[in-house]
Design a protein around this motif. Structure first.
Motif, PDB file in Angstrom:
ATOM      1  N   MET A 124     -27.634  16.578  13.094  1.00 11.84           N
ATOM      2  CA  MET A 124     -26.435  16.143  13.819  1.00 11.84           C
ATOM      3  C   MET A 124     -26.856  15.407  15.091  1.00 11.84           C
ATOM      4  N   ARG A 125     -26.206  14.281  15.342  1.00 12.03           N
ATOM      5  CA  ARG A 125     -26.526  13.488  16.523  1.00 12.03           C
ATOM      6  C   ARG A 125     -26.067  14.212  17.779  1.00 12.03           C
ATOM      7  N   PRO A 126     -26.928  14.301  18.800  1.00 10.14           N
ATOM      8  CA  PRO A 126     -26.506  15.000  20.031  1.00 10.14           C
ATOM      9  C   PRO A 126     -25.424  14.216  20.751  1.00 10.14           C
ATOM     10  N   PRO A 127     -24.672  14.886  21.630  1.00  9.00           N
ATOM     11  CA  PRO A 127     -23.644  14.186  22.396  1.00  9.00           C
ATOM     12  C   PRO A 127     -24.242  13.053  23.223  1.00  9.00           C
ATOM     13  N   ALA A 128     -23.472  12.019  23.419  1.00  8.33           N
ATOM     14  CA  ALA A 128     -23.902  10.958  24.324  1.00  8.33           C
ATOM     15  C   ALA A 128     -24.037  11.531  25.726  1.00  8.33           C
ATOM     16  N   SER A 129     -25.007  11.033  26.460  1.00  9.76           N
ATOM     17  CA  SER A 129     -25.258  11.508  27.819  1.00  9.76           C
ATOM     18  C   SER A 129     -24.955  10.398  28.813  1.00  9.76           C
ATOM     19  N   ILE A 130     -24.022  10.660  29.726  1.00  5.87           N
ATOM     20  CA  ILE A 130     -23.683   9.688  30.766  1.00  5.87           C
ATOM     21  C   ILE A 130     -23.982  10.302  32.126  1.00  5.87           C
ATOM     22  N   LEU A 131     -24.796   9.608  32.890  1.00  3.42           N
ATOM     23  CA  LEU A 131     -25.102  10.015  34.256  1.00  3.42           C
ATOM     24  C   LEU A 131     -23.980   9.535  35.163  1.00  3.42           C
ATOM     25  N   VAL A 132     -23.487  10.417  36.016  1.00  2.00           N
ATOM     26  CA  VAL A 132     -22.443  10.060  36.984  1.00  2.00           C
ATOM     27  C   VAL A 132     -23.029  10.222  38.381  1.00  2.00           C
ATOM     28  N   VAL A 133     -23.059   9.130  39.122  1.00  5.71           N
ATOM     29  CA  VAL A 133     -23.631   9.128  40.472  1.00  5.71           C
ATOM     30  C   VAL A 133     -22.490   9.248  41.474  1.00  5.71           C
ATOM     31  N   GLN A 134     -22.440  10.377  42.152  1.00  8.07           N
ATOM     32  CA  GLN A 134     -21.377  10.666  43.119  1.00  8.07           C
ATOM     33  C   GLN A 134     -21.939  10.587  44.528  1.00  8.07           C
ATOM     34  N   HIS A 135     -21.059  10.303  45.508  1.00  7.02           N
ATOM     35  CA  HIS A 135     -21.503  10.133  46.893  1.00  7.02           C
ATOM     36  C   HIS A 135     -20.703  10.943  47.906  1.00  7.02           C
ATOM     37  N   ASP A 136     -19.583  11.518  47.468  1.00  7.80           N
ATOM     38  CA  ASP A 136     -18.661  12.134  48.426  1.00  7.80           C
ATOM     39  C   ASP A 136     -17.805  13.141  47.666  1.00  7.80           C
ATOM     40  N   ASP A 137     -17.522  14.290  48.295  1.00 11.44           N
ATOM     41  CA  ASP A 137     -16.655  15.283  47.660  1.00 11.44           C
ATOM     42  C   ASP A 137     -15.286  14.702  47.328  1.00 11.44           C
ATOM     43  N   ARG A 138     -14.823  13.750  48.154  1.00 13.21           N
ATOM     44  CA  ARG A 138     -13.483  13.193  47.969  1.00 13.21           C
ATOM     45  C   ARG A 138     -13.411  12.168  46.839  1.00 13.21           C
ATOM     46  N   LEU A 139     -14.555  11.793  46.290  1.00 14.01           N
ATOM     47  CA  LEU A 139     -14.594  10.793  45.217  1.00 14.01           C
ATOM     48  C   LEU A 139     -15.321  11.368  44.018  1.00 14.01           C
ATOM     49  N   VAL A 183     -34.099  11.107  39.029  1.00  5.97           N
ATOM     50  CA  VAL A 183     -33.463  10.972  37.716  1.00  5.97           C
ATOM     51  C   VAL A 183     -34.155   9.881  36.903  1.00  5.97           C
ATOM     52  N   ASP A 184     -34.531  10.216  35.673  1.00  7.97           N
ATOM     53  CA  ASP A 184     -35.123   9.259  34.752  1.00  7.97           C
ATOM     54  C   ASP A 184     -33.998   8.597  33.956  1.00  7.97           C
ATOM     55  N   PRO A 185     -33.745   7.289  34.153  1.00  8.06           N
ATOM     56  CA  PRO A 185     -32.614   6.658  33.448  1.00  8.06           C
ATOM     57  C   PRO A 185     -32.766   6.674  31.934  1.00  8.06           C
ATOM     58  N   SER A 186     -33.989   6.765  31.436  1.00 10.15           N
ATOM     59  CA  SER A 186     -34.192   6.748  29.990  1.00 10.15           C
ATOM     60  C   SER A 186     -33.673   8.015  29.311  1.00 10.15           C
ATOM     61  N   ARG A 187     -33.317   9.029  30.074  1.00 15.62           N
ATOM     62  CA  ARG A 187     -32.799  10.275  29.507  1.00 15.62           C
ATOM     63  C   ARG A 187     -31.280  10.226  29.292  1.00 15.62           C
ATOM     64  N   HIS A 188     -30.669   9.088  29.612  1.00 17.19           N
ATOM     65  CA  HIS A 188     -29.213   8.950  29.497  1.00 17.19           C
ATOM     66  C   HIS A 188     -28.866   7.698  28.710  1.00 17.19           C
ATOM     67  N   ASP A 189     -27.652   7.686  28.155  1.00 20.16           N
ATOM     68  CA  ASP A 189     -27.178   6.542  27.390  1.00 20.16           C
ATOM     69  C   ASP A 189     -26.495   5.504  28.275  1.00 20.16           C
ATOM     70  N   ALA A 190     -25.963   5.918  29.398  1.00 20.12           N
ATOM     71  CA  ALA A 190     -25.265   5.023  30.318  1.00 20.12           C
ATOM     72  C   ALA A 190     -25.140   5.740  31.657  1.00 20.12           C
ATOM     73  N   ALA A 191     -24.729   4.990  32.677  1.00 20.39           N
ATOM     74  CA  ALA A 191     -24.519   5.591  33.993  1.00 20.39           C
ATOM     75  C   ALA A 191     -23.273   4.998  34.629  1.00 20.39           C
ATOM     76  N   VAL A 192     -22.564   5.843  35.389  1.00 19.50           N
ATOM     77  CA  VAL A 192     -21.388   5.425  36.153  1.00 19.50           C
ATOM     78  C   VAL A 192     -21.671   5.708  37.622  1.00 19.50           C
ATOM     79  N   VAL A 193     -21.504   4.697  38.461  1.00 16.37           N
ATOM     80  CA  VAL A 193     -21.704   4.849  39.898  1.00 16.37           C
ATOM     81  C   VAL A 193     -20.328   4.848  40.551  1.00 16.37           C
ATOM     82  N   LEU A 194     -19.970   5.973  41.162  1.00 14.19           N
ATOM     83  CA  LEU A 194     -18.628   6.158  41.718  1.00 14.19           C
ATOM     84  C   LEU A 194     -18.492   5.507  43.093  1.00 14.19           C
TER      85      LEU A 194
END
Length: 239
Positions: A1-16, A45-56
């Motif tokens: 079974m294919r593992p779930p997609a992994s998305i890195l989320v880069v956060q900068h503030d509790d309010r966001l 963080v090693d970017p190769s360990r994720h499928d995509a990244a979101v920068v908030l």
């Protein structure tokens, strides 16, 4: 079974926080991994360990290289860009642009409004109800395609597999309430117009969430982990 997609989320503030991303991910069998760039967590963080990244979003400027975490984040984005698709949201779109050779400039006044206009029939983003909350204007990097414009300039651009949006597809009504708090809210919160903005947020919440989920589906497709979504029919006028 294919593992779930992994998305890195880069956060900068509790309010966001990730907001709608956190509701969308389980429906798409996506594992979100949240790191705090402002706490120095991104550098390891090693970017190769994720499928995509979101920068908030953030209330910092991507042009302020005197802030150590901003400088570190720009270096990480430049190194990660050839390896995985990136979605930059608000400040994240500005940081992505700077990392790829673009720039950002200070807005004369805060840009806080609802609405967006999409450029061209082939625009890959849905023309939904979007909230802009910006102090900085973005100048996309060389080779980018502008996908949406507002009265103050670029609202969305693509660069290869990457997408930068000046609006907030992740926003939820409770987040706007937090941003408008008179003591603990975000800088530049429109005090006299706060009630109007709250009312518009609740009026457009459903359309915003639908369009936001479609935008996140697009990121997943660009990562090779989902079908390309069909664009939505524009419902909101250019504001």
């Amino acid at each position: 079974m294919r593992p779930p997609a992994s998305i890195l989320v880069v956060q900068h503030d509790d309010r966001l926080p990730p907001g709608l991303l956190g509701e969308w991910a389980p429906d798409r069998d996506v594992a979100l991994h949240v790191v705090r760039a402002d706490r120095g967590e991104l550098a390891a963080v090693d970017p190769s360990r994720h499928d995509a990244a979101v920068v908030l979003g953030a209330d910092a400027s991507a042009a302020d290289l005197h802030v150590p975490w901003v400088r570190q984040e720009l270096a990480w984005l430049a190194a990660a860009a050839p390896r995985l698709p990136l979605l930059g949201i608000a400040y994240g779109s500005q940081a992505l642009a700077v990392a790829l050779g673009g720039r950002t400039r200070r807005a004369a006044t805060p840009w806080i409004t609802w609405g967006v206009g999409v450029t061209g029939a082939d625009a890959p983003i849905p023309a939904g109800a979007w909230l802009c909350w910006q102090h900085e204007l973005v100048v996309p990097p060389p080779g980018a395609t502008i996908r949406a414009r507002g009265l103050r300039g670029t609202l969305a651009y693509t660069h290869g597999r990457h997408l930068g949006v000046q609006f907030h597809p992740e926003v939820l009504p409770w987040m706007v309430d937090w941003w408008l708090h008179p003591e603990h809210g975000r800088p530049g919160a429109p005090g006299p117009r706060a009630g109007v903005l709250r009312a518009l947020t609740r009026e457009r919440a459903a359309a915003s969430a639908t369009a936001g989920r479609t935008l996140f589906d697009l990121l997943l497709a660009r990562a090779g982990r989902g079908p390309a979504p069909r664009p939505l029919t524009p419902k909101e006028p250019h504001v």
